[in-house]
Motif scaffolding. Sequence first.
Motif, PDB file in Angstrom:
ATOM      1  N   VAL A  69      -1.462  -2.219  -4.590  1.00  0.00           N
ATOM      2  CA  VAL A  69      -0.921  -1.134  -5.403  1.00  0.00           C
ATOM      3  C   VAL A  69      -1.146  -1.466  -6.867  1.00  0.00           C
ATOM      4  CG1 VAL A  69       1.125   0.196  -5.971  1.00  0.00           C
ATOM      5  CG2 VAL A  69       0.858  -0.731  -3.684  1.00  0.00           C
ATOM      6  N   ARG A  91      -4.821   7.172  -6.037  1.00  0.00           N
ATOM      7  CA  ARG A  91      -3.455   6.897  -6.462  1.00  0.00           C
ATOM      8  C   ARG A  91      -3.489   6.359  -7.890  1.00  0.00           C
ATOM      9  NH1 ARG A  91      -4.595   7.795  -1.021  1.00  0.00           N
ATOM     10  NH2 ARG A  91      -2.826   7.280   0.327  1.00  0.00           N
ATOM     11  N   GLN A 141       6.153  14.111  -5.091  1.00  0.00           N
ATOM     12  CA  GLN A 141       7.392  13.359  -4.941  1.00  0.00           C
ATOM     13  C   GLN A 141       8.106  13.734  -3.650  1.00  0.00           C
ATOM     14  OE1 GLN A 141       9.399  14.579  -8.576  1.00  0.00           O
ATOM     15  NE2 GLN A 141      10.604  16.113  -7.483  1.00  0.00           N
ATOM     16  N   ALA A 190       2.692   6.856   1.045  1.00  0.00           N
ATOM     17  CA  ALA A 190       1.328   6.356   0.831  1.00  0.00           C
ATOM     18  C   ALA A 190       0.472   6.535   2.075  1.00  0.00           C
ATOM     19  CB  ALA A 190       1.376   4.885   0.440  1.00  0.00           C
ATOM     20  N   PHE A 209      -3.434   1.361   0.374  1.00  0.00           N
ATOM     21  CA  PHE A 209      -3.458   1.982  -0.948  1.00  0.00           C
ATOM     22  C   PHE A 209      -4.871   1.899  -1.505  1.00  0.00           C
ATOM     23  CE2 PHE A 209       0.891   1.567  -0.329  1.00  0.00           C
ATOM     24  CZ  PHE A 209       1.618   2.085  -1.364  1.00  0.00           C
ATOM     25  N   GLY A 213      10.846   8.687  -3.947  1.00  0.00           N
ATOM     26  CA  GLY A 213       9.609   8.006  -4.309  1.00  0.00           C
ATOM     27  C   GLY A 213       8.581   9.027  -4.767  1.00  0.00           C
ATOM     28  N   TYR A 214       7.618   8.577  -5.558  1.00  0.00           N
ATOM     29  CA  TYR A 214       6.591   9.502  -6.036  1.00  0.00           C
ATOM     30  C   TYR A 214       5.259   8.800  -6.224  1.00  0.00           C
ATOM     31  CZ  TYR A 214       6.536   7.504 -10.739  1.00  0.00           C
ATOM     32  OH  TYR A 214       6.385   6.642 -11.802  1.00  0.00           O
ATOM     33  N   PHE A 215       4.196   9.577  -6.178  1.00  0.00           N
ATOM     34  CA  PHE A 215       2.859   9.157  -6.574  1.00  0.00           C
ATOM     35  C   PHE A 215       2.310  10.177  -7.550  1.00  0.00           C
ATOM     36  CE2 PHE A 215       2.816   6.442  -2.852  1.00  0.00           C
ATOM     37  CZ  PHE A 215       2.007   5.378  -3.242  1.00  0.00           C
ATOM     38  N   SER A 245      -0.606   6.260 -10.160  1.00  0.00           N
ATOM     39  CA  SER A 245       0.602   5.494 -10.428  1.00  0.00           C
ATOM     40  C   SER A 245       1.646   5.876  -9.397  1.00  0.00           C
ATOM     41  CB  SER A 245       1.131   5.741 -11.848  1.00  0.00           C
ATOM     42  OG  SER A 245       1.520   7.094 -12.010  1.00  0.00           O
ATOM     43  N   ASN A 246       2.739   5.127  -9.367  1.00  0.00           N
ATOM     44  CA  ASN A 246       3.771   5.400  -8.376  1.00  0.00           C
ATOM     45  C   ASN A 246       5.090   4.813  -8.834  1.00  0.00           C
ATOM     46  OD1 ASN A 246       4.276   2.593  -7.032  1.00  0.00           O
ATOM     47  ND2 ASN A 246       2.062   2.784  -7.180  1.00  0.00           N
ATOM     48  N   SER A 274       9.675   4.541  -7.535  1.00  0.00           N
ATOM     49  CA  SER A 274      10.739   4.942  -6.623  1.00  0.00           C
ATOM     50  C   SER A 274      12.082   4.588  -7.228  1.00  0.00           C
ATOM     51  CB  SER A 274      10.585   4.246  -5.274  1.00  0.00           C
ATOM     52  OG  SER A 274      10.724   2.838  -5.418  1.00  0.00           O
ATOM     53  N   LEU A 325       8.232   5.123  -0.434  1.00  0.00           N
ATOM     54  CA  LEU A 325       6.938   4.987  -1.100  1.00  0.00           C
ATOM     55  C   LEU A 325       5.867   4.557  -0.109  1.00  0.00           C
ATOM     56  CD1 LEU A 325       5.893   5.274  -4.029  1.00  0.00           C
ATOM     57  CD2 LEU A 325       6.134   2.807  -4.238  1.00  0.00           C
TER      58      LEU A 325
END
Length: 418
Positions: free
Chosen positions: A160, A296, A321, A287, A25, A307-309, A298-299, A301, A283
């Motif tokens: 992260v 990155r 996502q 990544a 990350f 999951g999303y970033f 924020s993130n 799930s 996630l």
Amino acid sequence: MPADPHGDPFESRLSAALHQAGDGFDSPRTGLATAGAVRGRRMQLQRRATLAGGAAGIALVGVGGALLVPWDDTAGTPTPSSVAATATATGPGASYSADDMVRTLRKLLPEGKFSRSDARGTDGKQPPLAVGVFDDGKGVGSISVGLGRIPGRPAPSGAVMPCPTGGQTGLDSCRTELLPDGSAVTVYQGYEYPDRRADTKAWGADLVTPAGHHVSVVEWNAAAEKGKPVTRPEPPLSPARLKELAAASEWRRIIDALPEEKAPATPSASSARPAEMAGWLILRKLALLLPKKLERVSNGSQETGFGYFVVDDGKGESLVQVNVQPDMSDVAGELFGSGSETLADGTRVAVRQEPGEKGGAGVVQWTVDTLRKDGMRVVVSAFNTSEQHRAATRAEPALTVEQLRAVALSPRWVSGQD
């Protein structure tokens, strides 16, 4: 589609365990290691923590959907610190009553008057809790302390950043700090309602230790979480006081009296429906598949399937996502109509470029939807905004359709690779 990932940051949720979230990350917080999704168990604890005659539960806050917690399995016993010393285990048979919880909270608060609203000890089926109204002479404010134990212990991993930017969740401030003993504490300042339809502020501190202690402190500038008028401009405890209260070793001694919880069993191969992929694993895989040049921001799930970033390529923030769903072959005809393609290995692929579906002005959504022969569906979407319901902040998403296609079709989703 899943629920909006940028929901109420004060929902009372805590994951069944902290898991790895990803190596490599890009984050300035390189001292942090190991991450995990924090949704399912928080929902479970909220149901357990509902109080008769009031809405004050355990608001365990993993802001942005994921609480990212560092420690190192090779480090041995954590080194005690003056801020957060590791408590000595109480041993089998020890227990703490609801009165003990209240006495402990009262002792750790600054000078003022504390009146109990509700409390629980370690002997019941519901987690320990102390809730009351505190008055430091400048107006009353409700304070809640909830305790829990995280089963198991995750392996170390990459770094992260756990706090999203303030605009992501309606927070005024959010900061995660690594303590000398390896614990991580997240301190946030925000509102009970993210849309700020009321002036009730909700501030809190959420601490997790390498030994699995979880302490959540939440306070409000009113006599209750909801339904009471604001009595002061801000909650009684400053962010520094919140951190100190959450990190107090007294809470860890009480948590040590709780029985160990077993991690959920892995579904057997004979289950009628294939197991859904854990959010933390989605996630982690995402990544590793995102272009390295992207920052990155924020993130988050859900417990399973999503999951999303939020990423930034220097031209503005963009939400990316992923949904992963097993056993979807029976709806292939509905999902993949004219215009879709079938690859040599039988994988179905559909590409859509369309307006966003949640009302943000000028938002576009680019999606690559795939369905493998074994029924696994992987859907990857990118937006030209950090939140679907907010206006577009850039002309196009940060990932091209070809990049989205590469993510969705990656063998990583069906392999044993993390």
